[in-house]
Design an enzyme around this catalytic site. Structure first.
Site, PDB file in Angstrom:
ATOM      1  N   GLY A 238       0.308  -5.813  -0.226  1.00  0.00           N
ATOM      2  CA  GLY A 238      -1.121  -5.740  -1.044  1.00  0.00           C
ATOM      3  C   GLY A 238      -0.808  -5.986  -1.998  1.00  0.00           C
TER       4      GLY A 238
ATOM      5  N   ALA B 149       0.608  -1.617  -0.413  1.00  0.00           N
ATOM      6  CA  ALA B 149       0.472   0.071  -0.237  1.00  0.00           C
ATOM      7  C   ALA B 149       0.785   1.265  -0.181  1.00  0.00           C
ATOM      8  CB  ALA B 149      -0.808   0.410   0.887  1.00  0.00           C
TER       9      ALA B 149
ATOM     10  N   GLU C 266       2.973  -6.491   7.196  1.00  0.00           N
ATOM     11  CA  GLU C 266       2.715  -6.132   7.902  1.00  0.00           C
ATOM     12  C   GLU C 266       2.390  -5.908   9.171  1.00  0.00           C
ATOM     13  OE1 GLU C 266       0.307  -6.831   4.103  1.00  0.00           O
ATOM     14  OE2 GLU C 266       1.617  -8.277   5.870  1.00  0.00           O
TER      15      GLU C 266
END
Length: 260
Positions: A111, A65, A134
């Site tokens: 992502g 992202a 993440e």
């Protein structure tokens, strides 16, 4: 139609989508999501397109992202808006009527990894790197990573990748079933196009039906999924392609499919 963050090309009955944000490592921004969403709508409505290839640059498929935009998320409400947008996009990619081949080179992280897992088939260049990092910034994947990864590689291996956040190389991704094939970087797109061309020659309605039955059936219990498969099998006997395929087989000739 021109786009700022993606390149859309149509080569006969094969569509090629190239993520094109070189200055930010193909980061998944709101603009990219909006443009990719638009491209997927065009493809879904185009009956001439049989197969789609999704790719990035040699050094990066997508590195996750957009940090500038993610950094502005400071409440659960804002996080909800972001995650709903990206999940909706990846679900649309997964449910696209046409099969989608991810041709992955370089980084496919966060992502980016979730995006390629939303595709039907993944071909990796030998320089590809996959991961869900993440956890290292105090969050979890929000675009399907905790759900698609276990379905592809098994729960135990997925948990290891999700708990550590460590990336894996292309060969390891192949070993555990995350990618279908690893090829030299120089031949990545040739391999993807060759596979796309092979798939595109199949009877179109049967191909779309196969994708739907697999995608929907995997979320059913086995008895219900088998019943769903049976009904879908039966319906294909109303198509011209089924009749042509059977006739060609009996006559020992190559079938000529029309997608009807």
């Amino acid at each position: 139609m021109g786009y700022n963050t993606v390149i859309f090309e149509k080569e006969n009955n094969i569509a090629v989508i190239t993520l094109n944000k070189p200055k930010s490592m193909n980061s998944i921004s709101n603009e990219l999501m909006s443009e990719l969403n638009s491209v997927l709508d065009l493809i879904a409505a185009d009956n001439e397109i049989a197969v789609v290839i999704l790719t990035g640059s040699e050094k990066v498929f997508a590195a996750g992202a957009d940090i500038k935009e993610i950094g502005q998320i400071n409440t659960p409400v804002k996080a909800h808006v972001f995650v709903e947008t990206i999940q909706s996009l990846f679900n649309k990619l997964e449910r696209l009527p046409q099969p989608v081949i991810a041709a992955v080179s370089g980084l496919a992280l966060g992502g980016g990894c979730e995006m390629c897992m939303s595709c039907d088939i993944r071909i990796a260049a030998d320089n590809a790197l996959f991961g869900q990092p993440e956890i290292k910034i105090g969050v979890i994947p929000g675009a399907g990573g905790t759900q698609r990864l276990p379905r592809l590689v098994g729960v135990g291996r997925a948990k290891e990748l999700l708990y550590t956040g460590d990336p894996i190389k292309a060969e390891e991704a192949y070993r555990i079933g995350l990618v279908n094939k690893v090829v030299p970087l120089a031949s990545l797109m040739d391999e993807a196009r060759a596979l796309a061309s092979k798939i595109a020659k199949q009877p179109g309605y049967a191909l779309k039906t196969t994708k739907i039955v697999v995608n929907d059936g995997i979320n059913m219990d086995l008895r219900s999924a088998n019943a769903y498969e049976s009904r879908s099998f039966e319906q294909l006997f109303a198509t011209e392609d089924q009749q042509e395929g059977m006739k060609a087989f009996i006559e020992k000739r190559k079938a000529v499919f029309t997608g009807k």
